[in-house]
Design an enzyme around this catalytic site. Structure first.
Site, PDB file in Angstrom:
ATOM      1  N   GLY A   1       0.142  49.414 -24.021  1.00  0.00           N
ATOM      2  CA  GLY A   1       1.240  48.679 -24.644  1.00  0.00           C
ATOM      3  C   GLY A   1       1.206  47.181 -24.451  1.00  0.00           C
ATOM      4  O   GLY A   1       0.143  46.547 -24.431  1.00  0.00           O
TER       5      GLY A   1
ATOM      6  N   GLY B   1      12.802  35.688 -34.216  1.00  0.00           N
ATOM      7  CA  GLY B   1      12.156  36.917 -34.698  1.00  0.00           C
ATOM      8  C   GLY B   1      13.091  38.113 -34.532  1.00  0.00           C
ATOM      9  O   GLY B   1      14.275  37.959 -34.221  1.00  0.00           O
TER      10      GLY B   1
ATOM     11  N   GLU C   1      18.180  40.663 -33.036  1.00  0.00           N
ATOM     12  CA  GLU C   1      18.917  41.894 -32.685  1.00  0.00           C
ATOM     13  C   GLU C   1      19.749  41.671 -31.420  1.00  0.00           C
ATOM     14  O   GLU C   1      20.948  41.970 -31.382  1.00  0.00           O
ATOM     15  CB  GLU C   1      17.942  43.055 -32.465  1.00  0.00           C
ATOM     16  CG  GLU C   1      17.361  43.603 -33.756  1.00  0.00           C
ATOM     17  CD  GLU C   1      16.537  44.872 -33.578  1.00  0.00           C
ATOM     18  OE1 GLU C   1      16.045  45.386 -34.590  1.00  0.00           O
ATOM     19  OE2 GLU C   1      16.368  45.362 -32.440  1.00  0.00           O
TER      20      GLU C   1
ATOM     21  N   HIS D   1      25.153  60.669 -55.772  1.00  0.00           N
ATOM     22  CA  HIS D   1      26.252  59.725 -55.969  1.00  0.00           C
ATOM     23  C   HIS D   1      27.448  60.183 -55.152  1.00  0.00           C
ATOM     24  O   HIS D   1      27.761  61.378 -55.185  1.00  0.00           O
ATOM     25  CB  HIS D   1      26.631  59.666 -57.449  1.00  0.00           C
ATOM     26  CG  HIS D   1      27.849  58.827 -57.686  1.00  0.00           C
ATOM     27  ND1 HIS D   1      27.796  57.453 -57.655  1.00  0.00           N
ATOM     28  CD2 HIS D   1      29.147  59.177 -57.900  1.00  0.00           C
ATOM     29  CE1 HIS D   1      29.018  56.981 -57.868  1.00  0.00           C
ATOM     30  NE2 HIS D   1      29.860  58.003 -58.011  1.00  0.00           N
TER      31      HIS D   1
HETATM   32  C1  LIG Z   1      13.695  44.775 -27.077  1.00  0.00           C
HETATM   33  C2  LIG Z   1      12.700  45.521 -27.926  1.00  0.00           C
HETATM   34  C3  LIG Z   1      13.134  46.222 -29.036  1.00  0.00           C
HETATM   35  C4  LIG Z   1      12.235  46.917 -29.810  1.00  0.00           C
HETATM   36  N1  LIG Z   1      12.714  47.602 -30.898  1.00  0.00           N
HETATM   37  C5  LIG Z   1      11.858  48.285 -31.666  1.00  0.00           C
HETATM   38  C6  LIG Z   1      12.340  49.033 -32.780  1.00  0.00           C
HETATM   39  O1  LIG Z   1      13.537  49.067 -33.064  1.00  0.00           O
HETATM   40  N2  LIG Z   1      11.448  49.731 -33.521  1.00  0.00           N
HETATM   41  C7  LIG Z   1      10.109  49.715 -33.243  1.00  0.00           C
HETATM   42  O2  LIG Z   1       9.336  50.355 -33.958  1.00  0.00           O
HETATM   43  N3  LIG Z   1       9.622  49.012 -32.189  1.00  0.00           N
HETATM   44  C8  LIG Z   1      10.465  48.313 -31.396  1.00  0.00           C
HETATM   45  N4  LIG Z   1       9.979  47.639 -30.311  1.00  0.00           N
HETATM   46  C9  LIG Z   1       8.519  47.667 -30.057  1.00  0.00           C
HETATM   47  C10 LIG Z   1       8.105  48.984 -29.389  1.00  0.00           C
HETATM   48  O3  LIG Z   1       8.826  49.128 -28.196  1.00  0.00           O
HETATM   49  C11 LIG Z   1       6.613  48.973 -29.117  1.00  0.00           C
HETATM   50  O4  LIG Z   1       5.920  48.686 -30.308  1.00  0.00           O
HETATM   51  C12 LIG Z   1       6.144  50.332 -28.605  1.00  0.00           C
HETATM   52  O5  LIG Z   1       6.806  50.662 -27.418  1.00  0.00           O
HETATM   53  C13 LIG Z   1       4.629  50.318 -28.365  1.00  0.00           C
HETATM   54  O6  LIG Z   1       4.234  51.551 -27.877  1.00  0.00           O
HETATM   55  P1  LIG Z   1       2.935  51.703 -26.956  1.00  0.00           P
HETATM   56  O7  LIG Z   1       2.861  53.141 -26.611  1.00  0.00           O
HETATM   57  O8  LIG Z   1       1.780  51.054 -27.578  1.00  0.00           O
HETATM   58  O9  LIG Z   1       3.250  50.846 -25.642  1.00  0.00           O
HETATM   59  P2  LIG Z   1       4.461  50.839 -24.622  1.00  0.00           P
HETATM   60  O10 LIG Z   1       5.670  51.438 -25.188  1.00  0.00           O
HETATM   61  O11 LIG Z   1       4.533  49.462 -24.096  1.00  0.00           O
HETATM   62  O12 LIG Z   1       3.980  51.827 -23.463  1.00  0.00           O
HETATM   63  C14 LIG Z   1       2.906  51.538 -22.633  1.00  0.00           C
HETATM   64  C15 LIG Z   1       3.143  52.183 -21.296  1.00  0.00           C
HETATM   65  O13 LIG Z   1       1.943  52.067 -20.536  1.00  0.00           O
HETATM   66  C16 LIG Z   1       2.264  51.914 -19.172  1.00  0.00           C
HETATM   67  N5  LIG Z   1       1.109  51.310 -18.495  1.00  0.00           N
HETATM   68  C17 LIG Z   1       0.563  50.095 -18.706  1.00  0.00           C
HETATM   69  N6  LIG Z   1      -0.540  49.936 -17.931  1.00  0.00           N
HETATM   70  C18 LIG Z   1      -0.664  51.091 -17.231  1.00  0.00           C
HETATM   71  C19 LIG Z   1      -1.609  51.540 -16.271  1.00  0.00           C
HETATM   72  N7  LIG Z   1      -2.641  50.805 -15.916  1.00  0.00           N
HETATM   73  N8  LIG Z   1      -1.442  52.775 -15.753  1.00  0.00           N
HETATM   74  C20 LIG Z   1      -0.377  53.563 -16.124  1.00  0.00           C
HETATM   75  N9  LIG Z   1       0.536  53.185 -17.022  1.00  0.00           N
HETATM   76  C21 LIG Z   1       0.382  51.975 -17.586  1.00  0.00           C
HETATM   77  C22 LIG Z   1       3.493  50.998 -19.221  1.00  0.00           C
HETATM   78  O14 LIG Z   1       4.253  51.160 -18.035  1.00  0.00           O
HETATM   79  C23 LIG Z   1       4.217  51.503 -20.460  1.00  0.00           C
HETATM   80  O15 LIG Z   1       5.228  52.430 -20.110  1.00  0.00           O
HETATM   81  C24 LIG Z   1      10.857  46.935 -29.484  1.00  0.00           C
HETATM   82  C25 LIG Z   1      10.407  46.250 -28.356  1.00  0.00           C
HETATM   83  C26 LIG Z   1      11.310  45.556 -27.583  1.00  0.00           C
HETATM   84  C27 LIG Z   1      10.815  44.831 -26.366  1.00  0.00           C
END
Ligand SMILES: Cc1cc2nc3c(=O)[nH]c(=O)nc-3n(C[C@H](O)[C@H](O)[C@H](O)COP(=O)(O)OP(=O)(O)OC[C@H]3O[C@@H](n4cnc5c(N)ncnc54)[C@H](O)[C@@H]3O)c2cc1C
Length: 468
Positions: A146, A184, A189, A447
């Protein structure tokens, strides 16, 4: 307990946990490593879901406070208890993250709590949260780690006076004046949440408009509506410093092109200038996994990194940082590893801003079509002419549909309106399946619903909207 897996996924966010479940459904032996102490990643813990919980609650508060009177509903004095609001949000988050743990268990995915690092192709070391370590062997590794908050040089986030989105989701009280750096999605939000709860909100944006990647007409309307709600915008401006005193934060702002600086006094500053891929401590260098010049894990069209057997998905790779994009990639990569043809159509991924009104889009903007020299037709339909929106007194906004001038295929759709986030699903399907504006025009829409505005916009692409 075996340490040998077909697939080890590092990261339990929407990319990682969805990949884990899909791979397990396809008969693979899967482990999901997550260090946060809860599953669901940024999205469930400090992103999509807590922000939506606060957006919903603050919208109810604002409705009760000033929106219901127009329907003759007398509420008396309405107040908000921020502590209870936060407890309710935390309860939502806990329920959702526990739900993901249940799903992993149900699908026989081993959830390993700890920090994972790649030792070499096929080997992941986990520093367990409870102490000790485990070394896992994996035929395939998926990096799904992430992203993290992007910082501004020289501006230190303390999550009290100067907060990231994470701090802004847990403020102990409503700030009198919130300065948001970055116009952004996340800034607008969270700015909306605190605005509705009583804060004065000033947004400082480097570019000449908010949400600069959005369709220009929609972005202009969005800014106008937010201004009407009381948002203040300083566009073409950059923040060069934030000075903290005991009781206030002083934000120094300069014109982006250079010029005289001014100071804005506030009590909380939200830094929301984007997110950066999270690869810290993952051992990528040692394993020889290449990053691109933006710090993202470099992948090909099949999510493969340059090292055989190591894949990457979600926010840590190129593309929109959205939960559903990460989920789509999670499904696709699991299917590829299991020997199927997993695929994501990046042109059909919708994006939504959950303000009031919501803003939702899919496919191309009008500017992109112009730049590409594509001949297109525009159909627009305003919510002022939609009966349900009128009855609900939610007439801000419109549906704008862009179709190919020759094939009539839907190329892009942009909605600003109360329920835009739900309405965009139909149009995402249209883009995904190559449907035409006429297909939508000849589909019956119930509708009275706001979705009738989608149909009317489709009809408007060739001048036959009925209610306009
Ligand atoms: C305030 C906010 C609001 C958002 N609202 C929206 C929305 O409304 N709709 C939407 O589509 N997106 C939204 N997003 C974006 C969305 O949260 C991300 O796009 C999404 O979470 C990405 O998913 P991911 O699985 O790639 O990564 P993440 O959700 O970031 O998950 C990655 C995970 O990997 C773990 N990790 C990292 N490195 C390691 C490691 N070495 N070992 C073990 N674990 C590890 C982290 O702890 C984390 O839990 C929002 C983001 C924020 C910050």
């Amino acid at each position: 307990m075996s340490d040998n897996f077909d697939v080890v996924i590092i990261g339990g966010g929407p990319g990682g946990y969805v990949a884990a479940i899909r791979a397990a459904q396809l008969g693979l032996n899967v482990a999901c490593v997550e260090m946060r102490g809860a599953l669901g990643g940024t999205c469930l813990n400090v992103g999509c879901m807590p922000s939506k919980a606060l957006l919903h609650a603050s919208e109810l508060y604002e409705e009760a406070h000033q929106g219901m009177a127009q329907f003759g509903i007398k509420t008396g004095k309405v107040s908000i208890d921020i502590k209870e609001l936060m407890a309710s949000k935390d309860e939502t988050v806990k329920g959702l993250t526990d739900g993901v743990a249940f799903l992993l268990k149900k699908n026989k995915v081993e959830y390993i709590e700890g920090r994972g690092s790649i030792q070499a192709k096929g080997s992941v070391k986990v520093d367990l949260n409870d102490g000790g370590e485990r070394t896992l062997t994996a035929k395939n590794i998926i990096i799904a780690t992430g992203s993290d908050v992007a910082q501004l040089p020289g501006i230190e986030i303390d999550e009290k006076q100067v907060v990231s989105s994470t701090g802004a989701l847990s403020l102990a009280k409503t700030p009198k004046h919130l300065v948001v750096i970055g116009g952004g999605v996340i800034g607008l939000e969270l700015g909306s949440v605190w605005k509705r709860l009583g804060a004065e909100v000033t947004v400082i944006e480097y570019m000449d408009r908010i949400t600069p990647e959005m369709d220009g007409e929609v972005s202009k309307t969005f800014a106008r509506i937010l201004k009407k709600q009381g948002f203040k915008f300083k566009l073409k401006s950059k923040v060069t410093a934030v000075k903290k005193t005991k009781t206030a934060a002083i934000v120094t702002v300069e014109p982006a092109a250079g010029g005289d600086a001014e100071e804005i006094k506030c009590d909380v500053v939200l830094v929301s200038v984007g997110r950066r891929p999270y690869t810290t401590g993952l051992g990528l260098e040692e394993a020889g996994v290449k990053l691109n010049d933006r710090g993202q894990v470099e992948i090909d069209d099949h999510f493969r990194t340059n090292v055989d057997g190591i894949y990457a998905i979600g926010d840590v790779v190129r593309g929109a940082m959205l939960a559903h994009k990460a989920e789509d990639e999670g499904v696709a990569v699991a299917e590829i590893i299991a020997g199927f043809a997993g695929h994501v159509n990046y042109d059909a991924i919708p994006g939504v801003i959950y303000t009031m009104p919501e803003v939702a889009s899919v496919g191309k903007t009008e500017e992109q079509l112009k730049d590409a020299g594509t001949a297109y037709a525009v159909g627009k339909f305003p919510f002022t002419a939609n009966s349900r929106a009128k009855a609900n007194r939610q007439t801000d906004g419109f549906v704008k549909l862009l179709s190919c001038a020759t094939s009539d295929k839907v190329l892009g759709a942009h909605i600003i309106g109360a329920d835009a986030g739900n309405m965009i699903a139909e149009l995402a399907l249209a883009v995904e399946k190559g449907l035409t504006a006429e297909d939508i025009a000849y589909t019956s829409h119930a509708h009275p619903t706001e979705t009738e505005a989608v149909r009317e916009a489709a009809m408007a692409t060739d001048g036959r909207a009925i209610h306009m």
